[in-house]
Structure formats: structure tokens, C-alpha cells
Design a protein around this motif. Structure first.
Motif, mmCIF file in Angstrom:
data_model
loop_
_atom_site.group_PDB
_atom_site.id
_atom_site.type_symbol
_atom_site.label_atom_id
_atom_site.label_comp_id
_atom_site.label_asym_id
_atom_site.label_seq_id
_atom_site.Cartn_x
_atom_site.Cartn_y
_atom_site.Cartn_z
ATOM 1 N N LEU A 121 0.021 61.996 -59.031
ATOM 2 C CA LEU A 121 0.491 62.760 -60.191
ATOM 3 C C LEU A 121 1.972 62.510 -60.447
ATOM 4 O O LEU A 121 2.409 62.450 -61.596
ATOM 5 C CB LEU A 121 0.250 64.254 -59.976
ATOM 6 C CG LEU A 121 -1.191 64.751 -60.055
ATOM 7 C CD1 LEU A 121 -1.218 66.264 -59.882
ATOM 8 C CD2 LEU A 121 -1.858 64.353 -61.354
ATOM 9 N N TYR A 125 3.087 61.173 -64.015
ATOM 10 C CA TYR A 125 3.881 62.033 -64.897
ATOM 11 C C TYR A 125 5.300 61.505 -65.093
ATOM 12 O O TYR A 125 5.761 61.358 -66.234
ATOM 13 C CB TYR A 125 3.934 63.454 -64.344
ATOM 14 C CG TYR A 125 4.632 64.412 -65.276
ATOM 15 C CD1 TYR A 125 4.012 64.847 -66.456
ATOM 16 C CD2 TYR A 125 5.924 64.872 -65.021
ATOM 17 C CE1 TYR A 125 4.638 65.700 -67.332
ATOM 18 C CE2 TYR A 125 6.569 65.736 -65.895
ATOM 19 C CZ TYR A 125 5.931 66.148 -67.040
ATOM 20 O OH TYR A 125 6.570 66.995 -67.917
ATOM 21 N N HIS A 129 4.511 59.058 -67.959
ATOM 22 C CA HIS A 129 4.740 59.924 -69.120
ATOM 23 C C HIS A 129 6.219 60.041 -69.471
ATOM 24 O O HIS A 129 6.625 59.675 -70.591
ATOM 25 C CB HIS A 129 4.151 61.300 -68.844
ATOM 26 C CG HIS A 129 4.323 62.273 -69.964
ATOM 27 N ND1 HIS A 129 3.745 62.078 -71.214
ATOM 28 C CD2 HIS A 129 5.020 63.447 -70.044
ATOM 29 C CE1 HIS A 129 4.079 63.092 -72.002
ATOM 30 N NE2 HIS A 129 4.844 63.932 -71.322
ATOM 31 N N SER A 135 2.865 55.666 -72.226
ATOM 32 C CA SER A 135 2.728 56.699 -73.258
ATOM 33 C C SER A 135 2.613 56.171 -74.681
ATOM 34 O O SER A 135 2.453 56.955 -75.620
ATOM 35 C CB SER A 135 3.922 57.657 -73.185
ATOM 36 O OG SER A 135 5.129 56.978 -73.490
ATOM 37 N N PRO A 212 -5.279 61.199 -64.831
ATOM 38 C CA PRO A 212 -4.186 62.100 -65.218
ATOM 39 C C PRO A 212 -3.160 61.454 -66.149
ATOM 40 O O PRO A 212 -2.584 62.138 -67.005
ATOM 41 C CB PRO A 212 -3.555 62.487 -63.873
ATOM 42 C CG PRO A 212 -4.705 62.442 -62.927
ATOM 43 C CD PRO A 212 -5.491 61.236 -63.374
ATOM 44 N N ALA A 213 -2.928 60.141 -66.002
ATOM 45 C CA ALA A 213 -1.992 59.473 -66.911
ATOM 46 C C ALA A 213 -2.466 59.609 -68.351
ATOM 47 O O ALA A 213 -1.658 59.806 -69.271
ATOM 48 C CB ALA A 213 -1.848 57.999 -66.531
ATOM 49 N N PHE A 216 -2.060 63.403 -69.432
ATOM 50 C CA PHE A 216 -0.680 63.750 -69.784
ATOM 51 C C PHE A 216 -0.319 63.314 -71.206
ATOM 52 O O PHE A 216 0.631 63.828 -71.795
ATOM 53 C CB PHE A 216 0.304 63.131 -68.786
ATOM 54 C CG PHE A 216 0.253 63.737 -67.404
ATOM 55 C CD1 PHE A 216 0.044 65.099 -67.232
ATOM 56 C CD2 PHE A 216 0.416 62.951 -66.276
ATOM 57 C CE1 PHE A 216 0.000 65.661 -65.968
ATOM 58 C CE2 PHE A 216 0.372 63.500 -65.009
ATOM 59 C CZ PHE A 216 0.159 64.861 -64.846
ATOM 60 N N GLU A 217 -1.080 62.368 -71.750
ATOM 61 C CA GLU A 217 -0.836 61.911 -73.119
ATOM 62 C C GLU A 217 -1.755 62.587 -74.124
ATOM 63 O O GLU A 217 -1.811 62.201 -75.287
ATOM 64 C CB GLU A 217 -0.990 60.391 -73.202
ATOM 65 C CG GLU A 217 -0.111 59.610 -72.228
ATOM 66 C CD GLU A 217 1.364 59.962 -72.337
ATOM 67 O OE1 GLU A 217 1.813 60.360 -73.444
ATOM 68 O OE2 GLU A 217 2.070 59.855 -71.310
#
Length: 272
Positions: A121, A125, A129, A135, A212-213, A216-217
Motif C-alpha cells: 500500500l 499510494y 498515486h 495516476s 489498490p493502485a 486509489f485512482e
């Protein structure tokens, strides 16, 4: 390059499993964090290398991404780190040999899972991110497309894919135990890890980064992620603990360290 025999690798794997379960909690958390972060760094590198490749390159582009992904396990096994999928092979070897209680396996897997997740994570993040490395543009498209393919697999296909994955990852760790120098370890790690990525198998810690990547977007949900986590975790456990650890333990049982140390420890506890 000097190397160990298969029987000696099996004995080494038992000792590695014992050492892993003897780590204190602080060491497990720190090394587990590094393990999750290193695997994620390898995956981030793969995304950055392949996202902008021409589509007509076909599977050669997939090969290039698979070729750089092994960075993560190379860092873990040479620089130091704890990885759940590697422990799914080494710790069962120690348990099957009678050197470690099965309760210690649960303890180790639990804390390494959490710390690997934290490391993954962190990379997803902060580097993906906040640093905007995943992103926007082709990089975001690559992350979302890859995560989507992971999530669209039903329970049994995801589980079976994960079995194949950790059969190869467990063998990468196993082969690295057989190498006596850094060059040999890198070569031993590279081929099986490149293979599992190029094939497209599911890896529980790699998924801790790529899904998760995308989340996060603004894509997908945590519920979808955990729905993927369960079959991939179980499949990885089967691949490492059964197809590598149990098979080699059965094959080389007579060459492995016995459970004498554990029996002495248990006798001492009874006397006390």
C-alpha cells in the motif's frame, strides 16, 4: 557457480523456515514491510516499462514486463525481506520436519501478510498515486486493465491460477537456496519469476499493489479486492506448501534435520 544438491536445498529450506518463525515481531513487521514494498517496486517497474509499448509488439511486451518484475524477489532474498509466498514454502518445510509447531506457521503468516500489505500500500499510494507514477495516461490505463483482469476471475480460476503462481515462486526461492553466490541466486530467481508473470498467474502480494493502485485512482472497490484476496491467498498457500514443501519433504525426508530440538523444547516445558 557453486550450488547445493536437491537434498541439501531441502535441509537448508527447513533451517530457513525455523529462522523465519524465530524472528521477533519487530523484525517480522519491518522485513515484511520491505518484502511488500520490494515486490511492489518490481511491479511498478514492470508497469512503467510496458505501459507505452506498441500494441503490435504482442506478447513480447508482456515478456519485457516479466523480465524486470523479478527485481522484487531479488531484493528480498539478497538485501533482506520477508515475503508471504516464500514463507508459504519454507515454514511448512520446518513444520513437516517437526522443527516448528504449526501454530508458529499461523503466527508467521498472519504478521507477514499484514506487513506485506502495508509495504504494498505504501508503494501504491505514495509512489503510484502521490508521485503520479500510475495516476494518468498509459500508466493508469495499464494499472486499471491489469487490476481488472485480476478481479474478473471467478473464485476457482483465481485459486488455480494462484496455485501455479506459487509453485513457481516457491521454486524460485528453493533454487535461490541452492546457489552459493549472488550471481547464481539472481539467475535462480529470475527464470521462475519471469515465467509466472509472463504466464499471468495471480500472486497475492503483487495483487496487494496493483489492485489498490487502481482503487486509489477511483476504480474498483475494496470489497472486490478482498473477494480476490481469499482465493489467491489459498491458491498460493497450496502451491507453496503442497507442491513444493510437501512434495520435497516426502522425497527427501531421510535427509532432513529431525524434530529433536522441538521435542527437547516440549519436554522442558512439560517439566517446568
Amino acid at each position: 557457480m557453486a550450488y547445493k544438491s536437491p537434498q541439501d536445498i531441502a535441509a537448508y529450506a527447513v533451517e530457513a523456515g525455523v529462522k523465519k518463525t524465530n524472528l521477533n515481531l519487530k523484525s517480522m513487521l519491518l522485513l515484511g514491510f520491505l518484502g511488500g514494498a520490494y515486490i511492489s517496486a518490481g511491479y511498478l517497474l514492470s508497469v512503467r516499462v510496458t505501459a507505452s509499448l506498441p500494441s503490435d509488439w504482442g506478447t513480447f511486451g508482456s515478456f519485457l514486463g516479466a523480465a524486470v518484475f523479478p527485481l522484487g524477489l531479488i531484493l528480498i532474498l539478497i538485501a533482506g525481506g520477508e515475503l508471504l509466498t516464500g514463507n508459504m514454502m519454507a515454514v511448512p518445510m520446518a513444520c513437516l520436519s517437526g522443527r516448528v509447531r504449526w501454530s508458529r506457521l499461523v503466527h508467521n503468516w498472519f504478521w507477514i501478510t499484514l506487513s506485506n500489505f502495508a509495504g504494498a500500500l505504501f508503494v501504491a499510494y505514495f509512489f503510484g498515486h502521490l508521485a503520479e507514477l500510475t495516476s494518468s495516461g498509459a500508466f493508469l490505463e495499464k494499472v486499471v486493465d491489469t487490476a481488472g483482469h485480476k478481479l474478473e476471475a471467478d473464485f476457482w480460476p483465481a485459486l488455480i491460477s494462484a496455485v501455479g503462481c506459487n509453485w513457481l515462486v516457491g521454486l524460485a526461492v528453493w533454487l535461490s537456496y541452492g546457489a552459493e553466490d549472488i550471481g547464481g541466486k539472481i539467475a535462480a530467481i529470475w527464470f521462475p519469476i519471469m515465467a509466472f508473470v509472463a504466464i499471468g498467474f495471480q500472486h497475492v502480494v503483487a495483487n496487494m499493489f496493483i489492485i489498490p493502485a487502481a482503487i486509489f485512482e477511483g476504480y474498483f472497490s475494496w470489497g472486490e479486492y478482498f473477494g480476490n484476496f481469499i482465493p489467491v491467498f489459498l491458491g498460493n498457500a497450496i502451491g507453496g506448501a503442497v507442491l513444493v514443501a510437501a512434495v520435497y519433504w516426502q522425497s527427501y525426508e531421510g535427509h532432513l534435520p529431525s524434530g529433536t530440538d522441538l521435542r527437547k523444547e516440549e519436554s522442558k516445558e512439560i517439566e517446568e
